[in-house]
Design a protein around this motif. Structure first.
Motif, mmCIF file in Angstrom:
data_model
loop_
_atom_site.group_PDB
_atom_site.id
_atom_site.type_symbol
_atom_site.label_atom_id
_atom_site.label_comp_id
_atom_site.label_asym_id
_atom_site.label_seq_id
_atom_site.Cartn_x
_atom_site.Cartn_y
_atom_site.Cartn_z
ATOM 1 N N ALA A 38 -2.927 10.570 -14.586
ATOM 2 C CA ALA A 38 -1.594 11.020 -14.989
ATOM 3 C C ALA A 38 -0.556 9.931 -14.771
ATOM 4 C CB ALA A 38 -1.213 12.275 -14.209
ATOM 5 N N ALA A 39 -0.720 9.105 -13.742
ATOM 6 C CA ALA A 39 0.231 8.021 -13.483
ATOM 7 C C ALA A 39 0.297 7.057 -14.660
ATOM 8 C CB ALA A 39 -0.154 7.281 -12.203
ATOM 9 N N VAL A 40 -0.858 6.731 -15.230
ATOM 10 C CA VAL A 40 -0.888 5.837 -16.391
ATOM 11 C C VAL A 40 -0.342 6.543 -17.628
ATOM 12 C CG1 VAL A 40 -2.371 4.453 -17.885
ATOM 13 C CG2 VAL A 40 -2.824 4.557 -15.433
ATOM 14 N N ALA A 41 -0.668 7.831 -17.782
ATOM 15 C CA ALA A 41 -0.189 8.592 -18.937
ATOM 16 C C ALA A 41 1.338 8.674 -18.948
ATOM 17 C CB ALA A 41 -0.797 9.997 -18.931
ATOM 18 N N ILE A 43 9.699 -0.316 -13.664
ATOM 19 C CA ILE A 43 9.397 0.157 -12.309
ATOM 20 C C ILE A 43 8.229 1.140 -12.335
ATOM 21 C CG2 ILE A 43 10.308 1.490 -10.369
ATOM 22 C CD1 ILE A 43 13.057 0.324 -10.991
ATOM 23 N N LEU A 44 8.215 2.046 -13.320
ATOM 24 C CA LEU A 44 7.112 3.002 -13.438
ATOM 25 C C LEU A 44 5.782 2.278 -13.663
ATOM 26 C CD1 LEU A 44 8.640 5.866 -15.628
ATOM 27 C CD2 LEU A 44 8.017 5.971 -13.207
ATOM 28 N N ALA A 45 5.795 1.269 -14.534
ATOM 29 C CA ALA A 45 4.561 0.528 -14.813
ATOM 30 C C ALA A 45 4.061 -0.184 -13.561
ATOM 31 C CB ALA A 45 4.801 -0.469 -15.943
ATOM 32 N N THR A 46 4.971 -0.783 -12.802
ATOM 33 C CA THR A 46 4.566 -1.490 -11.585
ATOM 34 C C THR A 46 4.007 -0.525 -10.549
ATOM 35 O OG1 THR A 46 6.302 -3.141 -11.999
ATOM 36 C CG2 THR A 46 5.352 -3.064 -9.786
ATOM 37 N N LEU A 47 4.662 0.633 -10.389
ATOM 38 C CA LEU A 47 4.163 1.619 -9.430
ATOM 39 C C LEU A 47 2.797 2.155 -9.852
ATOM 40 C CD1 LEU A 47 7.421 3.665 -8.668
ATOM 41 C CD2 LEU A 47 6.270 2.014 -7.181
ATOM 42 N N ALA A 48 2.634 2.440 -11.142
ATOM 43 C CA ALA A 48 1.359 2.976 -11.626
ATOM 44 C C ALA A 48 0.235 1.969 -11.472
ATOM 45 C CB ALA A 48 1.491 3.391 -13.095
ATOM 46 N N LEU A 105 -0.580 2.668 -7.833
ATOM 47 C CA LEU A 105 -0.820 4.067 -7.471
ATOM 48 C C LEU A 105 -2.066 4.622 -8.136
ATOM 49 C CD1 LEU A 105 0.170 6.638 -6.060
ATOM 50 C CD2 LEU A 105 1.545 7.132 -8.093
ATOM 51 N N SER A 106 -2.273 4.324 -9.420
ATOM 52 C CA SER A 106 -3.420 4.883 -10.136
ATOM 53 C C SER A 106 -4.752 4.469 -9.513
ATOM 54 C CB SER A 106 -3.374 4.469 -11.611
ATOM 55 O OG SER A 106 -4.492 4.958 -12.307
ATOM 56 N N PRO A 107 -5.008 3.162 -9.265
ATOM 57 C CA PRO A 107 -6.279 2.804 -8.618
ATOM 58 C C PRO A 107 -6.430 3.415 -7.229
ATOM 59 C CG PRO A 107 -5.250 0.869 -9.603
ATOM 60 C CD PRO A 107 -4.229 1.966 -9.633
ATOM 61 N N ALA A 108 -5.323 3.511 -6.483
ATOM 62 C CA ALA A 108 -5.396 4.081 -5.137
ATOM 63 C C ALA A 108 -5.835 5.540 -5.187
ATOM 64 C CB ALA A 108 -4.037 3.950 -4.446
ATOM 65 N N LEU A 109 -5.262 6.316 -6.105
ATOM 66 C CA LEU A 109 -5.627 7.723 -6.218
ATOM 67 C C LEU A 109 -7.077 7.897 -6.667
ATOM 68 C CD1 LEU A 109 -2.385 9.180 -7.856
ATOM 69 C CD2 LEU A 109 -3.132 9.404 -5.480
ATOM 70 N N LEU A 110 -7.528 7.052 -7.594
ATOM 71 C CA LEU A 110 -8.911 7.149 -8.062
ATOM 72 C C LEU A 110 -9.903 6.791 -6.952
ATOM 73 C CD1 LEU A 110 -8.557 5.621 -11.647
ATOM 74 C CD2 LEU A 110 -8.752 8.033 -11.003
ATOM 75 N N LEU A 111 -9.570 5.793 -6.139
ATOM 76 C CA LEU A 111 -10.438 5.436 -5.020
ATOM 77 C C LEU A 111 -10.486 6.563 -3.987
ATOM 78 C CD1 LEU A 111 -9.580 1.670 -4.418
ATOM 79 C CD2 LEU A 111 -11.675 2.620 -5.375
ATOM 80 N N GLU A 112 -9.335 7.186 -3.738
ATOM 81 C CA GLU A 112 -9.322 8.300 -2.792
ATOM 82 C C GLU A 112 -10.093 9.497 -3.337
ATOM 83 O OE1 GLU A 112 -8.269 8.274 0.312
ATOM 84 O OE2 GLU A 112 -7.815 6.153 0.041
#
Length: 225
Positions: A93-96, A132-137, A140-147
């Motif tokens: 969802a972060a990337v979307a 800013i959204l792109a940088t955060l994603a 954030l996206s890889p971190a959530l997928l790893l978790e």
């Protein structure tokens, strides 16, 4: 040349608007399908493996020339826990969100260009927000997928190795175990962060400042007319 430019630019901008709408609609449709798959489907992930010391393959040379450190195994969970599903959904969802925001910004800027007013504080703020959204994603996206993978592996009760204590390969003892990458380890950030997306976000932030300056110059010019 001046007469030809609008004739070429207007259809191009209309094409950008149509493409933004189609991409946004496709993202929403894909998001619905992915949500259904994540909510009801099984999970699978490739996880690094710390092999047993005795599992070093014979490649016809001494260990000083060839040495196996990590391998990868495929872990499949037919019914992952809710926390794993939520984390995986959040990662995608972060990337979307970035894609949808990019479509909105592209559509808006294309319309403003067709109207002859490309620069505005709104455009500058939109590009800054998107950057800013792109940088955060990107992080954030890889971190959530790893978790999500870590939650899935933990629910299966599989044997895992301590990444913090695994400094030297020769120090690993016992049977093979899975090595879970977890944030915020610097090595994990470098390996898994989407640096391309982070770079795009940085570029958009820089462009937003240029748009802010252009908006100020445009306002000054209009005040002189």
């Amino acid at each position: 040349m001046n007469r030809l430019a609008p004739a070429v630019l207007r259809p191009l901008l209309r094409a950008v608007e149509v493409l933004a709408v189609v991409l946004a609609a496709g993202t929403v449709l894909l998001g619905i399908l992915m949500t259904a798959s994540i909510a009801f489907g099984e999970f699978s992930a490739s996880v690094p493996l710390v092999p047993d010391l005795d599992s070093v393959p014979e490649v016809g040379q001494e260990d000083v020339y060839a040495w196996v450190f990590f391998d990868t195994v495929r872990v499949v969970h037919p019914d992952p826990p809710a926390v794993a599903r939520a984390l995986k959904w959040g990662g995608y969802a972060a990337v979307a969100v970035v894609v949808l925001a990019g479509c909105v910004v592209a559509f808006t800027l294309a319309r403003r260009l067709r109207a002859g007013r490309p620069f505005s504080r709104f455009a500058a703020a939109s590009l800054l927000t998107l950057g800013i959204l792109a940088t955060l994603a990107a992080f954030l996206s890889p971190a959530l997928l790893l978790e999500a993978t870590a939650a899935m592996v933990s629910d299966l009760g599989l044997r895992t190795a301590d990444a913090a204590g695994l400094v030297v390969y020769e120090a690993s003892e016992g049977p093979a175990a899975l090595l879970l990458d977890r944030f915020p380890s610097p090595g994990v950030v470098i390996r898994h962060a989407n640096w391309v997306l982070a770079g795009v976000g940085g570029i958009l932030v820089v462009i937003s400042f240029a748009f802010r300056r252009g908006a100020a110059l445009q306002a000054d010019t209009e005040g002189l007319v």
